[in-house]
Design a protein around this motif. Structure first.
Motif, mmCIF file in Angstrom:
data_model
loop_
_atom_site.group_PDB
_atom_site.id
_atom_site.type_symbol
_atom_site.label_atom_id
_atom_site.label_comp_id
_atom_site.label_asym_id
_atom_site.label_seq_id
_atom_site.Cartn_x
_atom_site.Cartn_y
_atom_site.Cartn_z
ATOM 1 N N LYS A 286 -37.457 -18.556 39.101
ATOM 2 C CA LYS A 286 -36.589 -19.559 38.766
ATOM 3 C C LYS A 286 -35.911 -20.215 39.980
ATOM 4 C CE LYS A 286 -35.600 -17.807 34.402
ATOM 5 N NZ LYS A 286 -36.597 -17.910 33.482
ATOM 6 N N GLU A 287 -37.028 -20.498 41.040
ATOM 7 C CA GLU A 287 -36.650 -21.243 42.313
ATOM 8 C C GLU A 287 -36.741 -22.638 42.049
ATOM 9 O OE1 GLU A 287 -39.826 -20.146 44.661
ATOM 10 O OE2 GLU A 287 -39.204 -17.839 44.938
ATOM 11 N N MET A 288 -36.805 -23.264 41.061
ATOM 12 C CA MET A 288 -36.697 -24.853 40.702
ATOM 13 C C MET A 288 -36.571 -25.276 39.422
ATOM 14 S SD MET A 288 -40.861 -26.172 40.333
ATOM 15 C CE MET A 288 -41.733 -25.067 41.404
ATOM 16 N N ASP A 289 -35.637 -26.248 39.162
ATOM 17 C CA ASP A 289 -35.358 -26.536 37.837
ATOM 18 C C ASP A 289 -36.224 -27.504 37.347
ATOM 19 O OD1 ASP A 289 -35.309 -29.027 39.397
ATOM 20 O OD2 ASP A 289 -32.848 -29.150 39.152
ATOM 21 N N TRP A 290 -36.107 -27.913 36.202
ATOM 22 C CA TRP A 290 -37.201 -28.743 35.404
ATOM 23 C C TRP A 290 -37.383 -30.039 36.292
ATOM 24 C CZ3 TRP A 290 -41.185 -28.500 32.561
ATOM 25 C CH2 TRP A 290 -41.725 -29.727 32.091
ATOM 26 N N ALA A 291 -36.555 -30.491 36.659
ATOM 27 C CA ALA A 291 -36.821 -31.860 37.530
ATOM 28 C C ALA A 291 -37.749 -31.733 38.724
ATOM 29 C CB ALA A 291 -35.460 -32.416 38.085
ATOM 30 N N ASP A 292 -37.754 -30.354 39.526
ATOM 31 C CA ASP A 292 -38.431 -30.028 40.603
ATOM 32 C C ASP A 292 -39.982 -29.702 40.228
ATOM 33 O OD1 ASP A 292 -36.570 -30.413 42.323
ATOM 34 O OD2 ASP A 292 -35.790 -28.322 42.603
ATOM 35 N N TYR A 293 -39.967 -28.859 38.865
ATOM 36 C CA TYR A 293 -41.213 -28.601 38.253
ATOM 37 C C TYR A 293 -41.997 -29.790 38.036
ATOM 38 C CZ TYR A 293 -44.607 -26.836 34.929
ATOM 39 O OH TYR A 293 -45.982 -26.338 34.459
ATOM 40 N N GLU A 294 -41.369 -30.673 37.395
ATOM 41 C CA GLU A 294 -41.884 -32.025 36.853
ATOM 42 C C GLU A 294 -42.394 -32.731 38.077
ATOM 43 O OE1 GLU A 294 -40.924 -35.819 34.094
ATOM 44 O OE2 GLU A 294 -39.363 -34.270 34.213
ATOM 45 N N ARG A 295 -41.640 -32.849 39.101
ATOM 46 C CA ARG A 295 -42.118 -33.794 40.269
ATOM 47 C C ARG A 295 -43.192 -32.851 40.982
ATOM 48 N NH1 ARG A 295 -41.632 -32.161 44.973
ATOM 49 N NH2 ARG A 295 -39.913 -30.668 44.801
ATOM 50 N N ARG A 296 -43.277 -31.507 41.128
ATOM 51 C CA ARG A 296 -44.474 -30.804 41.588
ATOM 52 C C ARG A 296 -45.668 -31.103 41.004
ATOM 53 N NH1 ARG A 296 -43.104 -25.013 43.838
ATOM 54 N NH2 ARG A 296 -45.252 -25.200 44.465
ATOM 55 N N PHE A 297 -45.486 -30.964 39.478
ATOM 56 C CA PHE A 297 -46.690 -30.987 38.369
ATOM 57 C C PHE A 297 -47.230 -32.397 38.539
ATOM 58 C CE2 PHE A 297 -49.068 -31.681 34.613
ATOM 59 C CZ PHE A 297 -49.763 -30.586 34.579
ATOM 60 N N ASN A 298 -46.347 -33.264 38.713
ATOM 61 C CA ASN A 298 -47.024 -34.955 38.587
ATOM 62 C C ASN A 298 -47.898 -35.071 39.917
ATOM 63 O OD1 ASN A 298 -46.078 -35.628 36.017
ATOM 64 N ND2 ASN A 298 -44.103 -36.121 36.655
ATOM 65 N N ALA A 299 -47.232 -34.593 41.041
ATOM 66 C CA ALA A 299 -47.960 -34.500 42.201
ATOM 67 C C ALA A 299 -49.227 -34.010 42.241
ATOM 68 C CB ALA A 299 -46.975 -34.028 43.366
ATOM 69 N N LEU A 300 -49.204 -32.589 41.603
ATOM 70 C CA LEU A 300 -50.550 -31.917 41.154
ATOM 71 C C LEU A 300 -51.464 -32.704 40.453
ATOM 72 C CD1 LEU A 300 -52.113 -29.353 41.408
ATOM 73 C CD2 LEU A 300 -51.174 -28.639 39.418
ATOM 74 N N MET A 301 -50.969 -33.710 39.449
ATOM 75 C CA MET A 301 -52.148 -34.240 38.679
ATOM 76 C C MET A 301 -52.510 -35.475 39.390
ATOM 77 S SD MET A 301 -52.423 -33.077 35.537
ATOM 78 C CE MET A 301 -52.755 -31.652 36.615
ATOM 79 N N GLU A 302 -51.682 -36.211 40.092
ATOM 80 C CA GLU A 302 -52.214 -37.230 41.163
ATOM 81 C C GLU A 302 -53.213 -36.781 42.138
ATOM 82 O OE1 GLU A 302 -51.257 -40.447 41.358
ATOM 83 O OE2 GLU A 302 -49.928 -40.048 39.588
ATOM 84 N N GLN A 303 -53.013 -35.503 42.592
ATOM 85 C CA GLN A 303 -54.069 -34.806 43.436
ATOM 86 C C GLN A 303 -55.193 -34.587 42.789
ATOM 87 O OE1 GLN A 303 -52.770 -31.138 45.309
ATOM 88 N NE2 GLN A 303 -54.590 -30.811 46.408
#
Length: 157
Positions: free
Chosen positions: A92-109
């Motif tokens: 529970k270190e991140m909320d959905w907004a953080d998760y979405e940002r990190r996952f979208n960055a992963l998809m970009e990569q």
């Protein structure tokens, strides 16, 4: 590298998404059949967990073929990393907004649109566990592909 097609020259494709949580096997398979799904694309990081019930990899592959004549594939490049998933779900270190940002960055990569073809996804359904798409990475994957390929219709089952 494949170039994304614009919506004016790309064949339109439909990508479905579904989560198995809070669904009976009957409801799950009937939704897939009624929608006309041809292939189920498993985008889970862990598809053999006991929590997966009737959607454990080998069982699901069998059920899809026998019950609904649907192909099964597992594309782990469309799953979150263990670090991202654990930070969101377990720690529970991140909320959905953080998760979405990190996952979208992963998809970009990862750029899945460069090593998957649109026709692999036409009338395919992205599978994850979340009951609804709002806070699930399957929606983010479908939206990423729509941004890259254009002319993608997303339907959540």
């Amino acid at each position: 590298m494949n170039q994304p097609s614009s919506s004016t020259d790309a064949k339109p494709i439909t990508i479905f998404t579904i989560g198995f949580a809070r669904k009976s096997a009957k409801e799950f398979f009937e939704k897939l059949q009624k929608a006309g799904v041809k292939r189920l694309i498993d985008v889970r990081l862990n598809n053999v967990s006991q929590l997966a019930g009737f959607t454990k990899k080998k069982d699901l592959e069998y059920f899809l073929r026998v019950i609904a004549d649907i192909d099964y594939v597992h594309f782990d490049d469309l799953a979150p990393t263990k670090d991202i998933l654990d930070s969101f779900k377990k720690q529970k270190e991140m909320d959905w907004a953080d998760y979405e940002r990190r996952f979208n960055a992963l998809m970009e990569q990862r750029s899945p649109e460069t090593h998957h073809l649109p026709n692999e996804f036409d009338h395919a359904c992205l599978l994850c566990s979340e009951a609804t798409p709002e806070n699930c990475h399957r929606r983010l994957v479908a939206e990423h592909l729509r941004r890259r390929w254009g002319n993608v219709e997303i339907k959540h089952l």
